[in-house]
Design an enzyme around this catalytic site. Structure first.
Site, short mmCIF file in Angstrom:
data_model
loop_
_atom_site.label_atom_id
_atom_site.label_comp_id
_atom_site.label_asym_id
_atom_site.label_seq_id
_atom_site.Cartn_x
_atom_site.Cartn_y
_atom_site.Cartn_z
N GLU B 115 1.09 -1.28 -0.03
CA GLU B 115 -0.12 -0.03 0.03
C GLU B 115 0.70 1.33 0.07
OE1 GLU B 115 -3.31 0.72 -0.37
OE2 GLU B 115 -3.29 -1.55 -0.94
N SER B 201 18.94 -8.26 -8.74
CA SER B 201 17.89 -8.27 -9.49
C SER B 201 17.90 -9.27 -10.60
CB SER B 201 17.48 -6.92 -9.96
OG SER B 201 17.47 -5.80 -9.11
N HIS B 330 3.04 -9.79 -9.73
CA HIS B 330 4.44 -10.07 -9.62
C HIS B 330 5.23 -9.10 -8.79
CE1 HIS B 330 8.62 -10.33 -11.02
NE2 HIS B 330 8.68 -9.13 -11.35
N SER B 331 4.88 -7.98 -8.91
CA SER B 331 5.38 -6.67 -8.32
C SER B 331 4.52 -5.55 -8.34
CB SER B 331 6.77 -6.27 -8.78
OG SER B 331 6.56 -5.52 -9.92
#
Lengths: 378, 442
Positions: B115, B201, B330-331
């Site tokens: 959030e 990443s 996913h993100s």
């Protein structure tokens, strides 16, 4: 990560199973902090009348339009990469699978070396391959396929075989919050591989015309798309087929005192620098978009620097070994007696791309402006 | 030596092995595997290098589906009932509560950080929804000093080891307390205290590194294994192959733990592979393999425990494939409604959720009540919000830290660049967000 996508509609709650929806709630704070707004000032290009009817497109839509034309015209052509089938994480291939079928627009397994090698194979077989590497930061597993294979195919076979029908598209560059692995500009790694072409567009009109050229060019091309421009760059883009020349820089703004040279996003930073120089120093800048990094159009740059006597070249990638170094070297050799000041390079520092320090890292307009002032006062 | 001459030497070497007198290999154990009817003549008593196979006169095509799929080991059913009492790991109440609290705290932290990204307070986030069981179950079965190489969706593993809410929040904010010095995007955690190598990443790069670390551990005889997490998508990368092959041939005590959650961003497993998942590849590499129900925290615990024992005692890799489901996007850059249906997701939320399954188990035993749930929900939420607010108030680090750690010592050129950056920012200070950062040294 992807671009600034629409917030997800679905919020699932883990233990609804036990105690119903919202069991673990959501953040209730009402304190909203605005996202740091981009300092990018995008000035749209105007499409030449001869390119015909236009419509409003952002950069990713102009790329979709280019691929749509290729898929329509060239029945051998295929478009593929990770997550390409549903439209791609940056939405560049939206609708193409539905229009042309899943044998022509498809997902691949998650392997960059696989994607590029597969594309090479398609091109060797005489078909057209348009492959996407999801982020330029992730292109390195494919380095061998690009540098040792694609770049050398024609040369090593005595022109028996070539992979001219291969184009690799990849989002690149800073976006404000990408950190080490969603921000890099890798162009200079590939300019050391004779046989490749490396192209970086500055906006939607350029992107469509240059991508169509890359796909049709009979040499393997790496097409790097500044991802910050995907949505923020909007222009009236010709709806039809047109090409823009590879290996040809474009003088965007004529001027007499300093040549400013960049590519991709940095062209827009340099445009602001030209405005600052005009307003604050009454200096007239000539702005050049290099567009093709390899093979680069030295003639246009040399001609400009012979006129202005000063060159400032700027790129986001680290300064050491960046393509600015190649340009500076050529210009000092070709324009030595015309130079009023040493060539200035304003680039990323020699560090990995840092997350929270991005504002300090980038060659922003203030760093460029300061370098320009030094040249004028040299 | 040129490539051509190296190849020549290689083939000569191979030839020389082939040319060994057959007597030398005639007592090879492999011969015992042959049935009487297929017993080979002395002349045939050679084996192709690297094989132990018999000859056949029958041309057979080996279809990939000739064998049944590898089964999924589970302890509990979807309602938290233990299916075979012998398989119950017999956690005491405290351990169970600790697992449950960790899984739910992770879930609460995810919600609040997700959030907060939506509100523009942090730049990015990735949730662990649905994978709490794989993370906590596997983390609990390891020794706390086993080295972990993770992908990016294993926050619960780090939380289990003691990484605090403040540690997580500080990294997501990249503030002065972030041990990673603000250099990476959110969720790229790392900790030497908790033996957790900093996340990178790029996918699958950690797999061969894990094999290498395990090799060093074996030589050091330190009694530790290396745990390497990755996803079903990462298993398509070339690094996956290199890693498993290296670990097998160099006999490395490493657990390759695949979280098969069904999706790599939008790409479903059907577009990712066509074999029997990731587990079926283990045999091809000569690696012991187990497939487990990743939503069953107890099963994951048992499997990881066994994998660790095999790996350490026999000094060899083990491949674990934990079947689970990525309930979240996913993100924060993804909206999964573009590629999967609500009903698909809601099955895993409603019918087969790792938190729910453990919750049922505990309620069945009277170890957890609705009131406990309510109290803990409030308490955990309070903890997360407090940590969040502390992290948000902290400044970003000194911008000079952009230049450190590129090398062990700053090079002369970097020192020049640092001082030119400071000089420039001083000159144009109104254009830089200096108020958000710790002051630079004079």
């Amino acid at each position: 990560m992807g671009s600034a996508r629409i917030p997800g509609q679905l919020l699932f709650h883990a233990n609804k199973l036990l105690f119903g929806r919202n069991a673990w709630g959501t953040a209730a704070s009402t304190c909203l902090v605005a996202k740091k707004s981009s300092t990018l000032a995008y000035q749209p290009d105007i499409s030449p009348a001869e390119f015909g009817e236009t419509t409003r497109m952002n950069l990713f839509q102009s790329l979709t339009s280019a691929m749509d034309i290729v898929l329509q015209d060239d029945p051998t052509s295929v478009v593929f990469g990770e997550d390409v089938a549903f439209g791609g994480v940056f939405r560049c291939t939206v609708g193409l699978k539905e229009k042309y079928g899943k044998d022509r627009v498809f997902n691949t397994p998650l392997s960059e070396q696989g994607i590029v090698g597969f594309g090479i194979g398609i091109a060797v077989a005489g078909a057209t391959a348009v492959a996407e590497i999801q982020f330029a930061d992730y292109i390195f597993p494919a380095f061998d396929q690009l540098v040792n294979e694609a770049a050398k195919y024609r040369y090593r076979s005595g022109d028996l075989f070539n992979v001219g029908k291969l184009t690799i598209r990849s989002p690149c560059g800073a976006v404000g919050h990408g950190g080490l692995y969603h921000s890099q500009m890798p162009e200079s790694f590939f300019v050391h591989a004779p046989g490749l072409k490396v192209v970086i567009p500055r906006g939607p009109i350029q992107a469509k015309g240059l991508l169509l050229s890359c796909i049709r060019d009979q040499n393997p091309c790496i097409f790097l798309e500044p991802k910050i421009l995907y949505r923020s760059a909007v222009e009236e883009v010709p709806v039809g087929d047109y090409v823009l020349p590879l290996g040809k820089a474009e003088v965007i703004m004529e001027g007499s005192d300093v040549t400013l040279l960049g590519w991709g996003t940095q062209v827009h930073v340099l445009r602001q620098v030209a405005d600052l120089a005009h307003d604050k120093l009454n200096i007239s800048c000539e702005l050049i978009d290099l567009r093709t990094i390899l093979p680069w159009d030295s003639a246009t740059v040399i001609e400009s620097v012979k006129k202005t006597g000063r060159l400032l070249v700027s790129h986001e990638a680290p300064i050491t070994g960046g393509f600015g170094a190649e340009i500076a070297s050529t210009i000092q050799e070709e324009c030595f007696l015309h130079l009023e000041a040493p060539v200035q390079r304003v680039c990323g520092y020699d560090t990995p791309f840092p997350h929270v320090y991005e504002a300090f890292y980038l060659p922003d307009k203030w760093r460029c402006f300061e370098a320009l002032k030094k040249m004028i006062n040299y | 030596m040129s490539v051509a001459s190296r190849c020549l030497w290689r083939s000569i070497g191979t030839f020389a092995k082939h040319a060994r007198p057959s007597r030398l290999v005639s007592s090879n154990n492999n011969a015992r595997n042959f049935s009487v009817s297929s017993r080979v003549s002395a002349l045939d008593d050679h084996f192709f290098p690297g094989t132990k196979c018999r000859y056949t006169q029958k041309l057979e095509v080996l279809e990939p589906d000739q064998k049944d799929p590898i089964p999924v080991y589970r302890v509990m059913d979807n309602k938290g009932n233990v299916i075979d009492a012998d398989e119950d790991p017999q956690f005491d109440k405290e351990t169970c509560l600790k697992m449950y609290r960790c899984m739910t705290l992770l879930n609460t932290m995810d919600r609040i950080l997700y959030e907060s990204q939506r509100q523009g307070r942090i730049s990015f986030y990735m949730t662990n929804y649905g994978e709490e069981g794989t993370q906590i179950g596997s983390a609990a079965a390891l020794d706390p000093n086993d080295l972990i190489f993770a992908q990016y969706r294993e926050s619960g593993v780090l939380m289990w080891r003691g990484f605090t809410l403040d540690n997580f929040m500080d990294q997501c904010y990249g503030n002065v307390s972030d041990v990673g010095k603000g250099r990476q995007m959110p969720v790229h955690y790392g900790s030497t205290d908790f033996h957790f190598v900093t996340i990178s990443s790029p996918l699958a790069t950690q797999l061969p590194q894990a094999a290498g670390a395990a090799y060093a551990f074996k030589r050091a005889q330190n009694g530790q294994v290396v745990m390497c997490y990755f996803g079903d998508g990462a298993a398509s990368e070339g690094d996956f192959h290199g890693a498993l092959n290296f670990a097998a041939t160099l006999e490395c005590p490493v657990i390759f733990f695949c979280r098969n959650n069904g999706y790599a961003i939008s790409t479903p497993t059907h577009d990712q592979y066509r074999g029997d998942g990731i587990a079926s590849r283990g045999a091809g590499y000569g690696i012991a393999t187990i497939r487990v129900d990743g939503n069953d925290v107890m099963a994951v615990y048992n499997v990881t425990k066994v994998a660790r024992q095999i790996s350490l005692a026999q000094s060899r890799p083990v491949l674990v494939e934990a079947m689970t489901y990525r309930i979240g996007h996913h993100s924060t850059s993804d909206d999964s409604s573009a590629y999967r249906t609500d009903s698909e997701v809601s099955y895993w939320v409603k019918e087969d959720h790792p938190i729910g399954r453990l919750g049922f188990y505990m309620m069945n035993r009277g170890w957890w009540t609705e009131q406990d749930e309510k109290n803990w929900k409030n308490e955990s939420r309070k903890q997360v919000l407090e940590a969040f607010s502390r992290a948000e108030k902290k400044l970003k680090p000194n911008p000079e830290l952009m230049f450190t750690d590129v090398y062990d010592e700053m090079t002369p050129e970097l020192k020049k660049q640092l001082s030119s950056m400071k000089e420039h920012v001083q000159l144009y200070k109104e254009n830089y967000p200096l108020g958000n950062f710790e002051s630079m040294d004079k």
